[in-house]
Scaffold this motif. Structure first.
Motif, PDB file in Angstrom:
ATOM      1  N   GLY A  58       0.817  -1.207   0.000  1.00 32.88           N
ATOM      2  CA  GLY A  58       0.000   0.000   0.000  1.00 32.88           C
ATOM      3  C   GLY A  58       0.851   1.257   0.000  1.00 32.88           C
ATOM      4  N   ALA A  59       1.948   1.250   0.769  1.00 31.91           N
ATOM      5  CA  ALA A  59       2.834   2.420   0.824  1.00 31.91           C
ATOM      6  C   ALA A  59       3.516   2.656  -0.517  1.00 31.91           C
ATOM      7  CB  ALA A  59       3.879   2.221   1.924  1.00 31.91           C
ATOM      8  N   ILE A  60       4.004   1.575  -1.139  1.00 32.95           N
ATOM      9  CA  ILE A  60       4.684   1.700  -2.436  1.00 32.95           C
ATOM     10  C   ILE A  60       3.731   2.240  -3.501  1.00 32.95           C
ATOM     11  CG2 ILE A  60       5.750   0.367  -4.309  1.00 32.95           C
ATOM     12  CD1 ILE A  60       6.897  -1.475  -2.092  1.00 32.95           C
ATOM     13  N   GLN A  61       2.470   1.813  -3.427  1.00 34.20           N
ATOM     14  CA  GLN A  61       1.467   2.250  -4.396  1.00 34.20           C
ATOM     15  C   GLN A  61       0.840   3.600  -4.039  1.00 34.20           C
ATOM     16  OE1 GLN A  61      -1.276  -1.040  -4.558  1.00 34.20           O
ATOM     17  NE2 GLN A  61       0.091  -2.304  -5.803  1.00 34.20           N
ATOM     18  N   GLY A  62       1.283   4.167  -2.895  1.00 34.54           N
ATOM     19  CA  GLY A  62       0.763   5.462  -2.480  1.00 34.54           C
ATOM     20  C   GLY A  62      -0.634   5.412  -1.890  1.00 34.54           C
ATOM     21  N   ASN A  63      -1.076   4.232  -1.447  1.00 37.52           N
ATOM     22  CA  ASN A  63      -2.404   4.074  -0.864  1.00 37.52           C
ATOM     23  C   ASN A  63      -2.273   3.983   0.658  1.00 37.52           C
ATOM     24  OD1 ASN A  63      -5.015   3.409  -0.129  1.00 37.52           O
ATOM     25  ND2 ASN A  63      -5.347   2.086  -1.893  1.00 37.52           N
ATOM     26  N   ALA A  64      -2.276   5.141   1.323  1.00 30.87           N
ATOM     27  CA  ALA A  64      -2.084   5.174   2.775  1.00 30.87           C
ATOM     28  C   ALA A  64      -3.257   4.543   3.509  1.00 30.87           C
ATOM     29  CB  ALA A  64      -1.898   6.615   3.245  1.00 30.87           C
ATOM     30  N   ASP A  65      -4.471   4.634   2.957  1.00 33.63           N
ATOM     31  CA  ASP A  65      -5.636   4.045   3.613  1.00 33.63           C
ATOM     32  C   ASP A  65      -5.451   2.551   3.828  1.00 33.63           C
ATOM     33  OD1 ASP A  65      -6.915   6.398   3.860  1.00 33.63           O
ATOM     34  OD2 ASP A  65      -8.423   6.051   2.304  1.00 33.63           O
ATOM     35  N   ILE A  66      -4.836   1.880   2.836  1.00 35.47           N
ATOM     36  CA  ILE A  66      -4.593   0.442   2.967  1.00 35.47           C
ATOM     37  C   ILE A  66      -3.542   0.182   4.047  1.00 35.47           C
ATOM     38  CG2 ILE A  66      -3.589  -1.567   1.814  1.00 35.47           C
ATOM     39  CD1 ILE A  66      -6.415  -1.108   0.938  1.00 35.47           C
ATOM     40  N   LYS A 120      -2.633  16.708  14.427  1.00 34.21           N
ATOM     41  CA  LYS A 120      -3.348  17.918  13.999  1.00 34.21           C
ATOM     42  C   LYS A 120      -4.841  17.816  14.282  1.00 34.21           C
ATOM     43  CE  LYS A 120      -0.064  19.486  10.505  1.00 34.21           C
ATOM     44  NZ  LYS A 120       0.970  18.495  10.801  1.00 34.21           N
ATOM     45  N   THR A 121      -5.415  16.649  14.051  1.00 37.45           N
ATOM     46  CA  THR A 121      -6.835  16.449  14.351  1.00 37.45           C
ATOM     47  C   THR A 121      -7.089  16.556  15.844  1.00 37.45           C
ATOM     48  OG1 THR A 121      -7.237  15.072  12.417  1.00 37.45           O
ATOM     49  CG2 THR A 121      -8.741  14.805  14.261  1.00 37.45           C
ATOM     50  N   LEU A 122      -6.206  15.958  16.642  1.00 36.46           N
ATOM     51  CA  LEU A 122      -6.367  15.992  18.097  1.00 36.46           C
ATOM     52  C   LEU A 122      -6.265  17.417  18.639  1.00 36.46           C
ATOM     53  CD1 LEU A 122      -4.239  12.842  19.052  1.00 36.46           C
ATOM     54  CD2 LEU A 122      -6.726  13.047  19.149  1.00 36.46           C
ATOM     55  N   LEU A 123      -5.398  18.226  18.009  1.00 37.65           N
ATOM     56  CA  LEU A 123      -5.222  19.614  18.452  1.00 37.65           C
ATOM     57  C   LEU A 123      -6.228  20.566  17.802  1.00 37.65           C
ATOM     58  CD1 LEU A 123      -1.306  19.839  18.378  1.00 37.65           C
ATOM     59  CD2 LEU A 123      -2.774  19.672  20.405  1.00 37.65           C
ATOM     60  N   GLY A 124      -6.992  20.043  16.828  1.00 38.31           N
ATOM     61  CA  GLY A 124      -7.997  20.863  16.153  1.00 38.31           C
ATOM     62  C   GLY A 124      -7.410  21.939  15.270  1.00 38.31           C
ATOM     63  N   ILE A 125      -6.258  21.664  14.634  1.00 41.24           N
ATOM     64  CA  ILE A 125      -5.605  22.702  13.824  1.00 41.24           C
ATOM     65  C   ILE A 125      -5.557  22.328  12.346  1.00 41.24           C
ATOM     66  CG2 ILE A 125      -4.207  23.567  15.720  1.00 41.24           C
ATOM     67  CD1 ILE A 125      -1.868  21.920  14.702  1.00 41.24           C
ATOM     68  N   SER A 268     -10.513   7.878  11.267  1.00 42.35           N
ATOM     69  CA  SER A 268     -11.302   8.759  12.124  1.00 42.35           C
ATOM     70  C   SER A 268     -10.873   8.629  13.581  1.00 42.35           C
ATOM     71  CB  SER A 268     -12.793   8.406  12.003  1.00 42.35           C
ATOM     72  OG  SER A 268     -13.053   7.158  12.611  1.00 42.35           O
ATOM     73  N   LEU A 269     -11.335   9.562  14.406  1.00 43.40           N
ATOM     74  CA  LEU A 269     -11.060   9.490  15.839  1.00 43.40           C
ATOM     75  C   LEU A 269     -11.712   8.263  16.471  1.00 43.40           C
ATOM     76  CD1 LEU A 269     -11.381  13.240  16.920  1.00 43.40           C
ATOM     77  CD2 LEU A 269      -9.292  11.863  16.750  1.00 43.40           C
ATOM     78  N   VAL A 270     -12.799   7.794  15.859  1.00 50.39           N
ATOM     79  CA  VAL A 270     -13.451   6.576  16.372  1.00 50.39           C
ATOM     80  C   VAL A 270     -12.517   5.380  16.188  1.00 50.39           C
ATOM     81  CG1 VAL A 270     -15.365   4.962  16.046  1.00 50.39           C
ATOM     82  CG2 VAL A 270     -15.785   7.428  15.969  1.00 50.39           C
ATOM     83  N   ASP A 271     -11.885   5.272  15.013  1.00 52.75           N
ATOM     84  CA  ASP A 271     -10.936   4.177  14.768  1.00 52.75           C
ATOM     85  C   ASP A 271      -9.795   4.224  15.783  1.00 52.75           C
ATOM     86  OD1 ASP A 271     -12.424   3.503  12.467  1.00 52.75           O
ATOM     87  OD2 ASP A 271     -11.267   4.902  11.244  1.00 52.75           O
ATOM     88  N   ALA A 272      -9.232   5.420  15.986  1.00 52.69           N
ATOM     89  CA  ALA A 272      -8.133   5.580  16.938  1.00 52.69           C
ATOM     90  C   ALA A 272      -8.601   5.278  18.361  1.00 52.69           C
ATOM     91  CB  ALA A 272      -7.574   7.001  16.857  1.00 52.69           C
TER      92      ALA A 272
END
Length: 317
Positions: A58-66, A120-125, A268-272
């Motif tokens: 996934g990283a090599i193919q640029g698919n971070a979601d995977i 960044k999401t956790l800090l809201g920025i 998402s924050l739910v996943d984390a």
């Protein structure tokens, strides 16, 4: 044809788990190393190979979601489903070292991942969350320190001579290699077939990563833990899960982010939150009740928790 490949994959997984547990236990006895550390290292790394392949691809193919979704989903699946189903079949015992060292370290690795990946999401920025190459190098250094720590402070086990005679060392190494091969190739057959079916239904890469790929690449851990628990090798089962989770975060995501920075925008924050909650739940079970173990009712709660999370993933627009 797809169904046949699924069945062949499952057969290889079951057979591979049987060989792996036998071989790993024999190596632990021969080397005088605890079954927990064998589970944490050899077995943990071996059963994490499918996650390594999927995330690096996934990283090599640029698919971070995977890459990200596979690791987060696998770690959630490992703790909540695999340890949950294992405890439901046979309560999983823990040692003082598990309670005070190993489980807290697994929780710490999960917290570090969330803090670095979603700061960044956790800090809201903003939403430009990512795991950089420098942070990936830091993960790899932490992984090296973790491995040193495990072997340095491993409580050595006394060798049972009668058990030693059951399997010679070369045969034990061959059993581990054959078992890992069966687990990896069997898991690959299962994942490829399941992913093909899911894509026909038009579901997202994130959903495939967190559910099908995560569950499929965790089949080696599932088979290994069930076989180990059935043979009353609780430490091998627990070490396999904790080791796999640390490997997934520090080694796999460390390597993947060195190849290319990994974006967390799809998570998402739910996943984390579920990732961290799964480790916290394991820590609570370690200190609840009179016996230091995961009981059947606790395993049932873990299964209900992951069922609720998967339901959320299904109904979320």
């Amino acid at each position: 044809m797809t169904i046949i490949l699924l069945l062949v994959g499952l057969g290889l997984i079951v057979l591979g788990a049987d060989w792996l547990v036998d071989g790993a236990s024999a190596i632990a006895r021969k080397a005088g190393v605890s079954e927990f550390v064998i589970g944490l290292t050899i077995v943990g790394f071996g059963t994490s190979c499918p996650e390594l392949v999927v995330s690096l691809t996934g990283a090599i193919q640029g698919n971070a979601d995977i890459s990200i979704g596979n690791v987060i989903g696998s770690n959630i699946f490992n703790v909540l489903f695999i340890l949950g189903i294992t405890a439901l079949l046979m309560p999983v015992s823990m040692t003082e070292e598990n309670r005070k060292r190993d489980i807290p370290l697994t929780l710490a690795a999960s917290v570090i991942l969330v803090l670095f990946g979603m700061n960044k999401t956790l800090l809201g920025i903003g939403n430009a969350d990512s795991l950089s190459r420098l942070e990936g190098i830091g993960f790899l250094l932490l992984f090296a320190a973790y491995m040193f720590f495990c072997f340095k402070f491993d409580p050595k086990e006394k060798t049972d001579m009668s058990e030693q005679k059951r399997m010679k060392l070369p045969l034990a190494i061959l059993a581990v290699a054959a078992g890992l091969a069966g687990l990896i190739f069997g898991g690959e057959l299962f994942v490829d077939s399941a992913t093909a079916l899911a894509r026909r239904l038009g579901v997202s890469d994130r959903f495939i990563a967190i559910t099908i790929l995560a569950g499929g690449t965790s089949l080696p851990e599932l088979a290994t833990c069930i076989v180990a628990a059935a043979r009353h090798k609780d430490q091998l089962a627990l070490g396999n899960i904790l080791g796999s989770n640390v490997f997934n975060i520090l080694l796999i995501l460390g390597c993947s982010s060195v190849i290319t920075p990994l974006s967390f925008q799809g998570m998402s924050l739910v996943d984390a939150g579920v990732l961290i909650a799964s480790c916290v739940m394991l820590l609570l079970w370690a200190y609840s009740g009179r016996k230091c173990r995961i009981d059947r009712w606790e395993g049932a709660l873990m299964l209900l928790f992951i069922a609720a999370y998967y339901y959320y993933l299904f109904v979320k627009p």
